[in-house]
Motif scaffolding. Sequence first.
Motif, PDB file in Angstrom:
ATOM      1  N   ILE A 149      34.366  23.725  -4.648  1.00 60.41           N
ATOM      2  CA  ILE A 149      33.465  23.429  -3.379  1.00 60.41           C
ATOM      3  C   ILE A 149      33.645  22.300  -2.511  1.00 60.41           C
ATOM      4  O   ILE A 149      33.686  21.322  -3.118  1.00 60.41           O
ATOM      5  CB  ILE A 149      31.811  23.557  -3.680  1.00 60.41           C
ATOM      6  N   ARG A 150      34.007  22.358  -1.182  1.00 56.86           N
ATOM      7  CA  ARG A 150      34.010  21.535  -0.234  1.00 56.86           C
ATOM      8  C   ARG A 150      32.834  21.145   0.163  1.00 56.86           C
ATOM      9  O   ARG A 150      32.135  21.430   1.152  1.00 56.86           O
ATOM     10  CB  ARG A 150      35.011  21.905   1.040  1.00 56.86           C
ATOM     11  N   ALA A 151      32.160  20.118  -0.334  1.00 61.09           N
ATOM     12  CA  ALA A 151      30.911  19.725  -0.246  1.00 61.09           C
ATOM     13  C   ALA A 151      30.614  18.851   1.253  1.00 61.09           C
ATOM     14  O   ALA A 151      29.588  18.727   1.702  1.00 61.09           O
ATOM     15  CB  ALA A 151      30.391  18.737  -1.280  1.00 61.09           C
ATOM     16  N   TRP A 152      31.678  18.728   1.758  1.00 60.18           N
ATOM     17  CA  TRP A 152      31.830  18.003   2.970  1.00 60.18           C
ATOM     18  C   TRP A 152      32.167  19.029   4.325  1.00 60.18           C
ATOM     19  O   TRP A 152      32.849  18.456   5.323  1.00 60.18           O
ATOM     20  CB  TRP A 152      32.556  16.893   3.204  1.00 60.18           C
ATOM     21  N   VAL A 159      31.005  11.610   6.285  1.00 62.00           N
ATOM     22  CA  VAL A 159      30.542  10.580   5.089  1.00 62.00           C
ATOM     23  C   VAL A 159      29.818   9.560   5.805  1.00 62.00           C
ATOM     24  O   VAL A 159      29.264   8.629   5.182  1.00 62.00           O
ATOM     25  CB  VAL A 159      31.683  10.222   4.218  1.00 62.00           C
ATOM     26  N   ARG A 160      30.159   9.128   7.184  1.00 59.39           N
ATOM     27  CA  ARG A 160      29.447   8.217   7.973  1.00 59.39           C
ATOM     28  C   ARG A 160      28.204   8.551   8.399  1.00 59.39           C
ATOM     29  O   ARG A 160      27.530   7.816   9.202  1.00 59.39           O
ATOM     30  CB  ARG A 160      30.583   7.681   9.193  1.00 59.39           C
ATOM     31  N   LEU A 199      34.765  18.726  -4.168  1.00 60.60           N
ATOM     32  CA  LEU A 199      35.625  17.690  -3.602  1.00 60.60           C
ATOM     33  C   LEU A 199      35.076  16.504  -3.004  1.00 60.60           C
ATOM     34  O   LEU A 199      34.101  16.594  -2.199  1.00 60.60           O
ATOM     35  CB  LEU A 199      36.596  18.627  -2.738  1.00 60.60           C
ATOM     36  N   PRO A 200      35.730  15.454  -3.142  1.00 57.05           N
ATOM     37  CA  PRO A 200      35.151  14.050  -2.682  1.00 57.05           C
ATOM     38  C   PRO A 200      35.398  13.974  -1.119  1.00 57.05           C
ATOM     39  O   PRO A 200      36.332  14.740  -0.453  1.00 57.05           O
ATOM     40  CB  PRO A 200      35.904  13.198  -3.554  1.00 57.05           C
TER      41      PRO A 200
END
Length: 361
Positions: free
Chosen positions: A59-62, A131-132, A166-167
Motif C-alpha cells: 500500500i502506497r500510503a503517500w 510528508v512535509r 511503503l514509507p
Amino acid sequence: MWPCFGVHTLLVVAVTLSPVTAAARSGNDASGENVYPLFWDLAPENVLDFPVKDNKIVIRAWNFQDRLGVYKSLLNASAKYFAAFGPQNSGNILWGLPLQHGWQFRTGRLADPSGVTSCGYENGELLCLSVRSWWSCMNYYLAIIPFLGAVEAGLFGQLPYEIEILPPEEQKDDFCYSVKDCWSRMPKLMDDWKAYFEYLLSTEREAVSSASSSSFKLDDALGLMWKAHTNSIAYALPKFKDSLKYLSDPEAKFGEDWASGVDFIAATHFSTDLTNTNKFQAFLPQRMLVEGDVIPFISDFSPEQNRVLMSLRALHKANELTGGLLLKLWQKAMSTEEGRKKGRELIESVTSSHEFDLEGI
C-alpha cells in the motif's frame, strides 16, 4: 459568563470540527454524486485489490488514491454492522475519515507547503501526499493505524498475505509500516483501534451464538471509535509540531485549533455517518489560510466560515487559559447518554438558527 461562552462556542465549533464536517462542500444529499472525495470511484474496493509483491500486500500510503482505498476497505468490511442505520452503508460512522481527507485534498492541504517539490500539485504529482504537509502526517494516524488495527482485529478475515506500507521519502522514523512494526512502536493506539473493530466483530459472534438479534449499540461503537480517534490525534500532535513551520501563521493556528476542538466533538459521541457529513460540511475554509487572512474578516469566506474560525480560536484559547478545565467540564456534562443526546441536539441546532436555547444548560 463561562457557561454561556462555552456553550455558544461549542455549538458553532461542533458543527465543524468533527471529521464529519471536514468534508468538502457539495450541497448535495447522500444520494448525490459529489458527496464523496475526488477519485473515490478509482480507489481500491478492498484489501485484496491492492497489488501483491513478494507475498505482501503493498500500500502506497503517500498516494491519495491508495489512502482512499484504505478507507474504502474499512467501510466495505464493516458495512454489515451499520445496515440498520441507512441504505448503501450511509450509516457507517467511519465515513467522517475519508470525507475529512477528501476536504484536505481538495483544498490543497495535502500538497508540499514548502514548494520545494511538485508533490500534490495539478502541474506536478497530483495524487502525491507530501510528508512535509502537517495535514498529511496527522491524517496518517487516522488512516493507516486504524487500518492496521482492523487487520489485527480480524475485520478482513484471514488474509493470505502480510501488509506492507511503503514509507515516505523523508521522516521515515515518524511512521510505522506493518502490524508488527506499529504494535512495537505505538501499542496503545493499535490497542484502541483494535478494540473498536473487535467490538464490531463481537456483536456478530454474540448474535450467531444466541440466535438473536445483534447486540450492537451505536453509542458504544461511537465511544470506542472516538476514543481511538482522539488518542491518535494526541499522539501525532507533538510528533509533527515542527511541520507547522511550513504553513502560514493563520493556517498553522487553524490546524492546532482544529485538533483541539475534536476532543469536544468526541465527548458527544457525534455520529460521523454520511448523512450527517453532508448536512454539516459547509463550514470549513475551502482554501488554505494565508498571511494577511484576519479572522473573522476574510473577504472570500462566508460569514459562517469566518465565525467558525473565530470560534475555534476562542475555544482553543479558553481551554488553554483554564488549563484544560473547559474540556473537562464539557466531558463531564457529556458523561451520560442523556447528556450526549443534548450535546448532539445543540450541535444540530446551530445550522437552523443563530439563536440558541440555553435553558437547562
